[in-house]
Design a protein around this motif. Structure first.
Motif, short mmCIF file in Angstrom:
data_model
loop_
_atom_site.label_atom_id
_atom_site.label_comp_id
_atom_site.label_asym_id
_atom_site.label_seq_id
_atom_site.Cartn_x
_atom_site.Cartn_y
_atom_site.Cartn_z
N ALA A 102 0.72 -1.11 -0.03
CA ALA A 102 -0.30 0.38 -0.13
C ALA A 102 0.99 1.60 0.38
CB ALA A 102 -0.47 0.14 1.38
N ASP A 103 0.36 2.03 -0.93
CA ASP A 103 0.66 3.26 -0.45
C ASP A 103 1.20 4.32 0.73
OD1 ASP A 103 2.83 3.21 -3.19
OD2 ASP A 103 0.31 4.58 -4.40
N ILE A 104 1.94 5.46 1.06
CA ILE A 104 1.66 6.56 2.19
C ILE A 104 2.02 6.84 1.74
CG2 ILE A 104 2.70 6.58 4.33
CD1 ILE A 104 3.21 4.28 4.90
N PRO A 105 1.07 8.00 1.31
CA PRO A 105 1.27 9.80 0.50
C PRO A 105 2.42 10.25 1.57
CG PRO A 105 -1.78 9.20 0.67
CD PRO A 105 -0.18 7.99 1.85
N GLY A 106 3.75 10.52 0.56
CA GLY A 106 4.67 11.33 0.64
C GLY A 106 6.09 10.66 1.94
N VAL A 107 5.42 9.59 1.32
CA VAL A 107 6.66 8.63 1.83
C VAL A 107 6.64 7.92 1.57
CG1 VAL A 107 6.90 7.27 4.21
CG2 VAL A 107 5.18 9.25 4.44
N GLY A 108 5.99 7.04 0.16
CA GLY A 108 6.88 5.80 -0.22
C GLY A 108 5.60 4.74 -0.36
N ARG A 109 6.11 3.41 -0.85
CA ARG A 109 5.13 2.35 -0.58
C ARG A 109 5.54 1.19 0.39
NH1 ARG A 109 0.66 0.78 -4.08
NH2 ARG A 109 1.09 -1.39 -4.18
N THR A 110 4.77 0.37 0.79
CA THR A 110 5.29 -0.35 2.35
C THR A 110 4.10 -1.15 2.38
OG1 THR A 110 5.76 -0.06 4.16
CG2 THR A 110 3.91 0.53 3.36
N ALA A 111 4.63 -2.78 2.76
CA ALA A 111 4.13 -3.95 3.42
C ALA A 111 4.92 -4.77 4.06
CB ALA A 111 3.85 -4.81 1.98
N ARG A 112 3.98 -5.60 4.82
CA ARG A 112 4.65 -6.20 6.41
C ARG A 112 4.67 -7.62 5.88
NH1 ARG A 112 3.66 -4.70 12.46
NH2 ARG A 112 4.08 -6.92 13.06
N ILE A 113 5.48 -8.44 6.06
CA ILE A 113 5.72 -9.71 5.52
C ILE A 113 5.94 -10.44 6.47
CG2 ILE A 113 6.29 -9.25 2.48
CD1 ILE A 113 8.71 -9.55 3.35
N ALA A 114 6.01 -11.86 6.20
CA ALA A 114 6.69 -12.98 7.47
C ALA A 114 7.77 -13.98 6.36
CB ALA A 114 6.07 -14.13 8.15
N ALA A 119 9.24 -14.96 11.80
CA ALA A 119 8.97 -13.70 11.60
C ALA A 119 8.99 -12.70 11.02
CB ALA A 119 11.00 -13.44 11.60
N GLU A 120 8.08 -11.42 11.30
CA GLU A 120 8.00 -10.26 10.63
C GLU A 120 8.81 -8.83 10.25
OE1 GLU A 120 4.49 -8.91 11.50
OE2 GLU A 120 3.63 -11.41 12.29
N PHE A 121 8.80 -8.66 9.25
CA PHE A 121 9.35 -7.14 8.44
C PHE A 121 8.34 -6.68 7.93
CE2 PHE A 121 11.36 -10.55 6.24
CZ PHE A 121 11.88 -9.40 5.31
N CYS A 122 8.52 -5.49 7.30
CA CYS A 122 8.31 -5.13 6.39
C CYS A 122 8.88 -4.44 5.58
CB CYS A 122 8.06 -3.02 7.39
SG CYS A 122 6.00 -3.54 8.45
N LEU A 123 8.75 -4.52 4.27
CA LEU A 123 9.07 -3.68 3.03
C LEU A 123 9.39 -2.19 2.65
CD1 LEU A 123 8.05 -6.37 0.33
CD2 LEU A 123 10.24 -6.42 2.10
N LEU A 124 10.08 -1.57 2.47
CA LEU A 124 9.75 0.16 1.46
C LEU A 124 10.52 0.33 0.69
CD1 LEU A 124 8.30 2.71 3.17
CD2 LEU A 124 10.12 3.21 4.43
N LYS A 125 9.97 1.25 -0.28
CA LYS A 125 10.26 1.76 -1.15
C LYS A 125 10.00 2.92 -0.65
CE LYS A 125 11.77 3.05 -5.20
NZ LYS A 125 13.50 2.39 -6.11
N ASN A 126 11.40 3.91 -0.48
CA ASN A 126 11.43 5.43 0.22
C ASN A 126 10.33 6.91 -1.22
OD1 ASN A 126 11.19 8.11 1.14
ND2 ASN A 126 12.21 7.00 2.84
N ALA A 127 9.62 6.86 -0.87
CA ALA A 127 9.01 7.96 -2.39
C ALA A 127 10.67 8.95 -2.17
CB ALA A 127 8.46 8.48 -2.10
N THR A 128 11.49 9.37 -1.82
CA THR A 128 12.53 10.26 -1.79
C THR A 128 14.05 9.80 -1.42
OG1 THR A 128 12.28 11.03 0.76
CG2 THR A 128 11.07 11.87 -0.90
N GLY A 129 13.56 8.01 -1.46
CA GLY A 129 15.17 7.57 -1.60
C GLY A 129 15.50 7.79 -0.03
N ASP A 130 16.48 6.22 0.63
CA ASP A 130 16.98 6.26 1.46
C ASP A 130 18.39 7.09 2.25
OD1 ASP A 130 15.68 3.86 1.78
OD2 ASP A 130 17.12 2.96 0.27
N ALA A 131 17.90 7.87 3.54
CA ALA A 131 19.19 8.20 4.42
C ALA A 131 20.64 7.12 4.08
CB ALA A 131 19.14 8.25 5.52
#
Length: 260
Positions: A102-114, A119-131
């Motif tokens: 799902a999209d988070i407006p202004g942040v990027g796209r994310t999902a939560r998987i196991a 063991a769970e963790f999230c995926l993230l495609k940051n709209a502005t790149g990573d630090a």
């Protein structure tokens, strides 16, 4: 922010999922010096974790649990090139999708998987790149993430096929074999079979500290439990593990300088 670019494989965000965020915030403020930075998001306010007073010091946030009796825990976000493709790969390799992309407006796209071990963790495609990566771990910042699982071989195969991690294994003597995860030539985390009986597989985030003993002592004085008191890991650093007053577990470490 022009120096930001995607860094696939990097754990870029850490979230305390808890119904007791207001209890955790002053605890971490005193123990790690973290600050709370409110961030309006539509009809609610997301509270960020920051190591300083400016937006570039944000390292995570506080989130409510998905169900009433879900225990407090840390969830990590790993940067990926394509959230949807990675979520599909998780299913194809024995994992599950807990929260669909799902999209988070202004942040990027994310999902939560196991993974296959749960063991769970999230995926993230940051709209502005990573630090960008820092040459040394700044005190109060996350710098490592460790999967504790009863089946490291299966977990490593899953992480390789889904996230693209490669690994190398180290003999740690009585502690067993430790597996270091890397991508693009950069070490990002580890996998260990150290899992107490009855404890489900989980990711354990690490926070940098200049003085592990003082940090752990402060945490204990403020109501934390200490599952693992400070000790040295030869050639790695000094670390300890705390369970905060809400029940979430976190590792604290003063890492030794990395050898080139």
């Amino acid at each position: 922010m022009s120096d930001r670019k995607p860094l696939p494989g990097k754990f870029v965000w850490f979230e305390l999922v808890s119904a007791d965020a207001k209890k955790a915030q002053p605890f971490y403020g005193e123990v790690l010096g973290w600050k709370v930075m409110p961030f309006p998001m539509g009809n609610f306010t997301y509270e960020m974790i920051a190591t300083g007073d400016t937006p570039d010091t944000m390292i995570g946030g506080y989130a409510p649990p998905r169900k009433d009796r879900q225990p407090s825990h840390w969830i990590s976000y790993v940067s990926v090139e394509d959230v949807d493709a990675t979520a599909k790969a998780a299913i194809m390799n024995g994992g599950r999708v807990i929260e669909a992309p799902a999209d988070i407006p202004g942040v990027g796209r994310t999902a939560r998987i196991a993974g296959p071990d749960g063991a769970e963790f999230c995926l993230l495609k940051n709209a502005t790149g990573d630090a960008p990566d820092q040459p040394t771990a700044r005190p109060g910042s996350f710098f490592w993430n460790e999967l504790h699982t009863s089946d490291p071989a299966k977990a490593l195969a899953f992480l390789e096929k889904v996230v693209g991690f490669s690994h190398r294994s180290m003999d740690m003597g009585p502690s067993g074999t430790y597996h270091i995860l890397s991508k693009g030539g950069v070490d990002r985390g580890g996998v260990t079979s150290h899992l107490p009986t009855g404890t489900p597989a989980h990711w354990l985030p690490y926070v940098a500290s200049d003085d592990v003993d003082a940090t752990v002592a402060r945490a204990k004085r403020l109501g934390a439990k200490i599952p693992m008191p400070p000790e040295d890991i030869p050639g790695v650093g000094r670390f300890g593990v705390l369970q905060d007053p809400t029940g979430a577990v976190l590792a604290i470490m003063k890492p030794m300088p990395r050898q080139k």
